[in-house]
Design an enzyme around this catalytic site. Structure first.
Site, mmCIF file in Angstrom:
data_model
loop_
_atom_site.group_PDB
_atom_site.id
_atom_site.type_symbol
_atom_site.label_atom_id
_atom_site.label_comp_id
_atom_site.label_asym_id
_atom_site.label_seq_id
_atom_site.Cartn_x
_atom_site.Cartn_y
_atom_site.Cartn_z
ATOM 1 N N ALA A 61 0.827 -1.206 0.000
ATOM 2 C CA ALA A 61 0.000 0.000 0.000
ATOM 3 C C ALA A 61 0.862 1.257 0.000
ATOM 4 O O ALA A 61 2.012 1.245 0.432
ATOM 5 C CB ALA A 61 -0.918 -0.005 1.219
ATOM 6 N N GLY A 100 0.439 -5.501 0.566
ATOM 7 C CA GLY A 100 -0.547 -5.598 -0.504
ATOM 8 C C GLY A 100 0.024 -6.155 -1.786
ATOM 9 O O GLY A 100 -0.695 -6.744 -2.596
ATOM 10 N N GLU A 103 -0.217 -9.808 -1.320
ATOM 11 C CA GLU A 103 -1.636 -10.170 -1.399
ATOM 12 C C GLU A 103 -2.116 -10.167 -2.852
ATOM 13 O O GLU A 103 -2.915 -11.019 -3.262
ATOM 14 C CB GLU A 103 -2.459 -9.205 -0.548
ATOM 15 C CG GLU A 103 -2.239 -9.410 0.954
ATOM 16 C CD GLU A 103 -2.936 -8.378 1.813
ATOM 17 O OE1 GLU A 103 -3.802 -8.759 2.611
ATOM 18 O OE2 GLU A 103 -2.619 -7.175 1.676
#
Length: 715
Positions: A61, A100, A103
């Site tokens: 992020a 992220g 992910e």
């Protein structure tokens, strides 16, 4: 942003473009959504490869967006759309896939990793958890125990470990994107049912309940009050016990609680503060940005005691050539053996073959004649250090930097012994020097900006968080610590027990209370310092020294040979001999009762709130004095010194950030209260900078420098 190109005739290559680390900003997320949709709807595209620009996949992020209203596509549906795709999607992982970014890769059907890449979910270090399905997909992919380890610690894994765990499907030493394209073409037409991680059952051990209970107990103990690691366990438990849709909802609920917490703000403040302190400044306006550091490849260390050994190891592990000087032959042999052992253990821990480090040993100071930088690390004796600096000034080259690993002594006085005071800088390491992350870089009034820049760069090279501070007694670290420690001893004098004070500080989040820490370091260390300051009066129990309150308890214990762990007795009892377990000592309780009776002190009940306020607020108040004097450039410098040098709980941000969270007016009010109760303790008098900040409306910590720069009347 993300760009889509057609390669090899039928592979849609999506490249994330947000240098330097391709963070998932709103624009990047929108780019991913758009390019994935285009690729999946294009009949020419048979498979998709996602990669990052400039050799980095994605570091997660964009943390700068955390303080702004949410904009752009949400990450969870973006990743879900990739996972349900009817064409194979392959992640080409180069550099790093973190947070992220990992992910996103877990949402892909396959993962191909460069051999030098790092993977991890470090959100817990920012007071958060992986909230884009990471806590739900990773346990399904690699099992609950391994997922718990990675998610609750935030540690990175190498590509080799990731392959062993099953996080990636292939590791390559060659061009990763080309390998991913070739792999994607090889799986075209194959069923993707087993490749959609969210649809897989979570492999759970037979003793799952017992496992989660054990892990939760361990995490709570190591977290010391931090919320995020506990929430991470709860999220993984949801993956193990609930369907994916319910688990992802639980992940979101836990994240919502963490995201708005003061702990998350504190940890993110620490993250940004590390960057702030690396861009140091001096009163003359010199900065890292405009002071070109000198090249350093060969360094000398003078003294092979505990600190000298650790410094030597830190330098050698960074690939520097080191000349280690110890004039006492016996100490030299012991030091050489210790350094060799430490280097071998470091190699074993890193999982690499033990290599021959460039460490050369000598009993002659003249051996340092051709080095570029010297670090003096003899014991804390000003006279001895002055003699060494005088000799170094004659032995070394005219442009050699002369540095001292002093923890409190006057850098300018050491510089005055040399022909080139502008090349003298303090390098205050923290024990053990090869492991502790902090390096306090001390500049004197005559230190050249280039000299400071060189030491800052060297600190970074050896893996330290380097913080530049001005010259004063104790610098920032020990100047503040002295008052914190003194308040703890005063509290024991007034009726608290060492165990009660330590328990309170440890519950706050310190890994070790003040008295346990003193026993570990050795009570005789502080005793020597107090002797040098003229405060120790053997056999005397006077509670006033040099016109202010003084507590002789530490001196009295040292006079009886109670130096802490090394003697088996200090503030605590350590039995059997060599034990590190601190046990309450009945003898000490009797000793304290007798001491108080002789002093005419009536012990009173002291609660944990008073312990925290007196210890922490005295620490904080001195921090404000340091800021006012310009010894530290900003509150971030003080906070990073305490987080990395003294293990101040990161989830509280450091002493100055903690003050901003408690409320400056509250800190001021309580200091005034304790100053009235103890008028013989001058440092409880609230700092004038603290008063100015309160009168300015207690601005957020990021605005303190504006108040600090505002001219004010001494009246």
């Amino acid at each position: 942003m993300a760009a889509l190109t057609l390669v090899s005739g039928s592979v849609g290559l999506i490249t994330l473009q947000n240098p330097p680390v391709n963070a998932l900003s709103a624009a990047v997320r929108q780019g991913i959504v758009d390019t994935v949709q285009k690729a999946l709807s294009n009949p020419q595209v048979k498979a998709v490869v996602i990669c990052g620009q400039n050799g980095v996949f994605c570091a997660g992020a964009d943390i700068k967006e955390f303080s702004k209203p949410m904009s752009g596509p949400h990450v969870v549906p973006m990743i879900d759309a990739i996972e349900v795709a009817n064409k194979p999607v392959v992640a080409a992982i180069e550099g790093s896939a973190l947070g992220g970014g990992l992910e996103l890769a877990l949402g892909c059907h396959y993962r191909i990793s460069q051999s030098k890449a790092q993977l991890g979910l470090p959100e817990v270090l920012l007071g958060l958890l992986p909230a884009a399905g990471g806590t739900q997909r990773l346990p399904r992919l690699i099992g609950v125990p391994a997922a718990l380890d990675l998610i609750t610690t935030g540690r990175y894994v190498t590509a080799a470990e990731a392959l062993k765990l099953g996080m990636v499907d292939q590791v390559t030493d060659k061009n990763t994107v080309e390998a991913a394209i070739k792999f994607a073409l090889s799986v075209v037409g194959q069923s993707l049912e087993s490749r959609r991680i969210s649809t897989l059952p979570c492999p759970c051990p037979a003793d799952m309940d017992a496992l989660f209970e054990r892990v939760m107990q361990r995490v709570k103990q190591s977290a010391r009050g931090a919320m995020a690691p506990v929430a991470c366990v709860q999220a993984v438990q949801a993956a193990a016990t609930l369907p994916y849709a319910q688990g992802i909802q639980r992940e979101r609920e836990l994240m919502d609680t963490l995201f708005t917490s003061g702990q998350a703000r504190a940890l993110q403040y620490c993250f940004f503060s590390q960057r702030v302190v690396s861009r140091w400044s001096m009163p003359n306006g010199a900065r890292w940005d405009n002071s070109k550091p000198k090249h350093v490849s060969k360094v000398a260390v003078i003294g092979l005691g505990t600190m000298g050994r650790g410094i030597t190891v830190a330098l050698a592990l960074a690939g520097l050539s080191v000349v280690a000087v110890e004039t006492q032959q016996q100490q030299m042999m012991a030091g050489q053996s210790a350094v060799s052992g430490m280097l071998a253990r470091a190699a074993q821990k890193r999982g690499v073959p033990s290599v021959k480090h460039q460490v050369h040993y000598s009993v002659e100071l003249e051996a340092v004649a051709d080095v570029e930088l010297v670090i003096e690390a003899v014991f804390e004796d000003l006279g001895l250090k002055k003699q060494i600096f005088k000799r170094l000034s004659s032995v070394c080259k005219t442009d050699t930097l002369l540095c001292s690993n002093t923890s409190a002594l006057d850098i300018d006085e050491l510089a005055s012994q040399t022909h080139r005071p502008e090349l003298v800088v303090g390098m205050h390491f923290f024990a053990p020097a090869h492991l502790m992350k902090l390096l306090e870089v001390v500049y004197g009034p005559r230190s050249a900006p280039q000299a400071v820049a060189t030491v800052m760069k060297l600190g970074k090279r050896i893996g330290k968080v380097s913080v530049a501070v001005g010259n004063c007694r104790g610098f920032v670290s020990n100047r503040m610590l002295k008052l914190y420690a003194e308040q703890a001893v005063f509290l024991v004098e007034e009726g608290a027990s060492p165990e009660m004070v330590d328990h309170t500080l440890e519950k706050f989040g310190f890994p070790m209370g003040l008295f346990r820490m003193s026993d570990l370091s050795g009570l005789d260390v502080g005793w020597k310092v107090r002797k040098a300051e003229g405060l120790v009066e053997p056999g005397q129990m006077s509670r006033v020294r040099q016109g202010r309150r003084y507590c002789p308890l530490g001196d009295l214990l040292c006079e009886q040979g109670r130096f802490g762990q090394k003697t088996g007795r200090g503030w605590y009892l350590y039995e059997p001999a060599g034990s590190r377990e601190a046990r309450p000592d009945p003898w000490l309780q009797s000793f304290l009762e007798e001491y108080r009776a002789r002093q005419g002190l009536v012990p009173r009940r002291i609660d944990s709130q008073e312990v925290l306020e007196r210890c922490l607020y005295s620490l904080i108040n001195e921090g404000f004095n340091i800021l006012q004097e310009g010894i530290a450039a900003g509150p971030e410098d003080i906070d990073m010194i305490y987080v990395f040098g003294f293990s101040f709980p990161r989830h509280r941000g450091g002493p100055m950030f903690y003050a901003s969270q408690v409320g400056l007016s509250r800190v001021l009010q309580r200091l005034e209260h304790y100053q009235q109760q103890h008028p013989d303790v001058p440092y409880l008098q609230p700092s004038s900078l603290l008063r100015r900040l309160v009168s300015s409306g207690s601005p957020p910590i990021q605005k303190w420098k504006e108040v600090m720069r505002t001219p004010h009347s001494a009246l």
